[in-house]
Every structure is written in C-alpha cells, then in structure tokens.
Scaffold this motif. Structure first.
Motif, short mmCIF file in Angstrom:
data_model
loop_
_atom_site.label_atom_id
_atom_site.label_comp_id
_atom_site.label_asym_id
_atom_site.label_seq_id
_atom_site.Cartn_x
_atom_site.Cartn_y
_atom_site.Cartn_z
N GLY A 322 1.80 27.96 -13.70
CA GLY A 322 1.39 27.00 -12.69
C GLY A 322 2.60 26.33 -12.06
O GLY A 322 3.75 26.62 -12.40
N GLU A 323 2.33 25.40 -11.14
CA GLU A 323 3.42 24.75 -10.41
C GLU A 323 3.22 23.24 -10.34
O GLU A 323 3.69 22.59 -9.39
N ASP A 324 2.57 22.65 -11.36
CA ASP A 324 2.27 21.22 -11.32
C ASP A 324 3.03 20.43 -12.38
O ASP A 324 2.58 19.37 -12.81
N ALA A 325 4.19 20.92 -12.83
CA ALA A 325 4.97 20.20 -13.82
C ALA A 325 5.62 18.97 -13.19
O ALA A 325 6.23 19.04 -12.12
N GLY A 326 5.48 17.82 -13.84
CA GLY A 326 6.09 16.59 -13.35
C GLY A 326 7.38 16.28 -14.09
O GLY A 326 7.73 16.93 -15.07
N ASN A 327 8.08 15.26 -13.61
CA ASN A 327 9.29 14.81 -14.28
C ASN A 327 8.93 14.20 -15.63
O ASN A 327 8.13 13.26 -15.69
N PRO A 328 9.47 14.71 -16.73
CA PRO A 328 9.06 14.23 -18.06
C PRO A 328 9.35 12.75 -18.28
O PRO A 328 8.56 12.06 -18.94
N ALA A 329 10.46 12.25 -17.74
CA ALA A 329 10.79 10.84 -17.91
C ALA A 329 9.77 9.96 -17.20
O ALA A 329 9.26 8.98 -17.77
N GLN A 330 9.45 10.30 -15.97
CA GLN A 330 8.49 9.49 -15.21
C GLN A 330 7.09 9.58 -15.82
O GLN A 330 6.37 8.58 -15.87
N GLU A 331 6.70 10.76 -16.30
CA GLU A 331 5.37 10.90 -16.90
C GLU A 331 5.26 10.10 -18.19
O GLU A 331 4.21 9.53 -18.49
N LEU A 332 6.34 10.06 -18.96
CA LEU A 332 6.32 9.27 -20.19
C LEU A 332 6.16 7.80 -19.88
O LEU A 332 5.36 7.09 -20.50
N ILE A 333 6.90 7.30 -18.90
CA ILE A 333 6.81 5.90 -18.52
C ILE A 333 5.42 5.56 -18.02
O ILE A 333 4.86 4.50 -18.33
N GLN A 334 4.80 6.47 -17.26
CA GLN A 334 3.45 6.22 -16.76
C GLN A 334 2.44 6.11 -17.89
O GLN A 334 1.46 5.37 -17.80
#
Length: 348
Positions: A322-334
């Motif tokens: 797929g092509e929907d990987a987000g930034n791991p740092a930003q996703e963790l903070i969210q």
C-alpha cells in the motif's frame, strides 16, 4: 505496587458515582480495597509526603519510592487499622509534566555525543562514574553491531534493556538498583548534571533524554489501549518502533493460540516512511507492506519474491502493498495527545 503509611488520619473520603454523566459526591469512611486518587502537594527530606485526597491534606511516609510535587497517584487502601496503609497502584503520565519530550532527527544515535565526550583537553568521559562509562560503551557497541546474524533478535533485546526505560521503577526497588545503573538513561542524567545549561553538549544530552522519556510516556499511555511499544534505537533509522497488540498474545493455554498482531513503524533514507503490519496465525503469516508514495510501493512490490525467500521460518499466506504509511514520529504523538491539546515538542 509500593506501600505507604498515612501519618495523619483521613476521617472521611469523598467518592463519586455517575448518574447520566453527572458526578455526584458523597462522604464515607475509607475502607480496605478502596481505590483513591491523590495529588502530591510537597515532599520533605525525611521521605514524608503531603498528599491531597478529596480536598484533604494528609501526611504519609514512604521509604521505597521517590515522589515529585504535582504527580497524580492511584492508591489502594490496604488497611485502615491500626493505621491507614495505602499502596501506590500506578503513577500517571503526569510524572513527565514540565519536561520537554522530543523525538530526535536521528533515532537515539549516540555516536556524536560519545565523540564529544572524548574530545578536549579534559575529556568529560573520564570524569563519569564507572557505571556510566560502561553504560555508554555497551550501548554504543551494541548499537553499531550488524543485525545480520541469527542472534540479532537477542542483540536487539539487550540494546533495549540498556536504554533504561524502567529506570525510575527499578530505582524504587533497592534490590535491583544495580540493574539500571549501567543504562544509557542513567549515564545521560549524570552527564547533564555535570554540564552548564545552554551548552551544545548539554542540549544534545537533554534531547536524548527527552526521546527516552517520550518512549516511557508512550509505554504508559499505550498500555491503557493494550498495546506494547518497543523503540528501535538503530542508527540506520531516523525513527523506528514496534507496536504489539497485547490482546492478540493472550489466551488460555489449553486453547489454540490466537493470531498475533504487531506492526513496524519506520522512517529511513531513502525509502522514507514505512509501515509493516503482521498477522501471525497458526497456519502462517499475513504481511501488509506500506510506503508513503505509490512509486515506492511499486518498488517494494517488485522485490516481493526476495522478501518471501528471506522469511523462511513460517508460511507466507498473504503479502500486500500500500501507499498510506505515515510519519512514525507524528503518528506516535497523535496517539499520545488528545485532539486540541499540546503536550510535546514536535520539532523533528
């Protein structure tokens, strides 16, 4: 799970019930097994602590745990006679209140810090305690080791143990203090204490500590969602951590093992953001490999046969891209911050 003894009596305790979303207060005597919420008001030099419980200020004594003013505690009443005895069940993430929690642009890479500690006419590394020197040397050696052998999993486990994510909880247990004095966090705390605030080395040290404390906070918050998080402090990653679904790893020992769910969240050059989700069943493994663009996803897909050959310990039942990987740092903070609230320094 630390016992503390009340030195002043609590005559009544305010409790609450819920009625259509409204909180209703009532007063009652504390009873064994009851859970209370307390705020640390102030501490003294002789291990005595003033707590606020339901608007009342009480004095308690604790010989085995260090508490900070402003910390929120969940307490269980162990006994009411001859004196009130309370037990700390958990400390909320407010233990990090007032600290700057930062994800570094390079994932806990200490090579630059180590070089700075060795430079100059009076290297700071030589001033550090032997345990801190051992902690830094061991962590750097493990971090630079190649994870290509069959023992790479054990090496990564040892690297995580050297981070010091459980430093505060283990320090509360005198019998285990030696276990954490040789960790990276303990060494960084000693380094920060020797430096003048505002210097470049002090700033680097504080940012490294902030990253470790962010993962400690993550462990506390995500545990409420039955998730385990394991940072991946590998120098070739900008950011990286493993999330494990605890519920999927639990089950009756007499029953078939339920499917295990876990995922890798990575950011590295030149591939950018990558998220790899796994569903491990008794029959085999399902994998979803996501990148942050369609071009990168197509590139990864073109190497899927090579990937299947590398995983030889189990059957690959499904492999998708797929092509929907987000930034791991930003996703963790969210995941850590409720909508509309700001708690962390998110500058990467």
């Amino acid at each position: 799970m630390t016992p503390i003894n009340a030195l002043t009596a609590i005559t009544t305790i305010g409790s609450s019930t819920s009625n259509s979303g409204n909180r209703q207060q009532f007063q009652q005597q504390p009873r064994q097994g009851q859970f209370l919420t307390a705020t640390v008001l102030e501490t003294t030099d002789d291990n005595r602590v003033y707590l606020e419980i339901s608007g009342r200020k009480i004095l308690v004594k604790s010989d085995s745990v260090t508490l900070s003013s402003g910390a929120k505690l969940k307490l269980e009443v162990l006994a009411t006679t001859p004196e009130l005895e309370l037990r700390i069940v958990s400390k909320n993430p407010e233990m990090f209140f007032g600290k700057t929690l930062t994800l570094l642009s390079k994932n806990l890479d200490i090579s630059g810090l180590y070089q700075s500690l060795q430079s100059g006419s009076s290297p700071l590394l030589a001033v550090l305690s032997r345990s801190s020197q051992d902690g830094l040397n061991s962590f750097l050696s493990m971090q630079q080791a190649q994870l290509t052998s069959t023992e790479s999993g054990e090496n990564l486990k040892q690297l995580l143990n050297r981070l010091g994510l459980n430093l505060e909880s283990v320090l509360a247990d005198n019998s285990k203090r030696q276990d954490v004095t040789h960790t990276l966090k303990a060494a960084l705390q000693e380094i920060r204490g020797l430096l003048h605030a505002g210097s470049e080395l002090a700033e680097t040290t504080s940012k490294l500590l902030g990253t470790i404390e962010l993962y400690q906070l993550s462990q506390l918050r995500l545990s409420n969602e039955n998730l385990l998080i394991f940072p991946l402090p590998l120098p070739f990653l900008n950011h990286g951590y493993l999330l494990v679904d605890k519920d999927s790893n639990q089950g009756d020992k007499n029953e078939l093992k339920p499917p295990s769910r876990f995922s890798l969240h990575l950011n590295l050059e030149p591939l950018g953001n990558i998220e790899i989700s796994f569903l491990d069943t008794p029959e085999g493994l399902y994998i979803r490999f996501c990148c942050d663009t369609n071009e990168k996803s197509l590139f990864a897909s073109s190497h899927q046969e090579e990937l299947k050959q590398m995983i030889s310990s189990t059957n690959i039942l499904g492999l998708s891209f797929g092509e929907d990987a987000g930034n791991p740092a930003q996703e963790l903070i969210q995941q850590l911050i409720p909508d509309g609230e700001t708690m962390l320094d998110t500058k990467i």
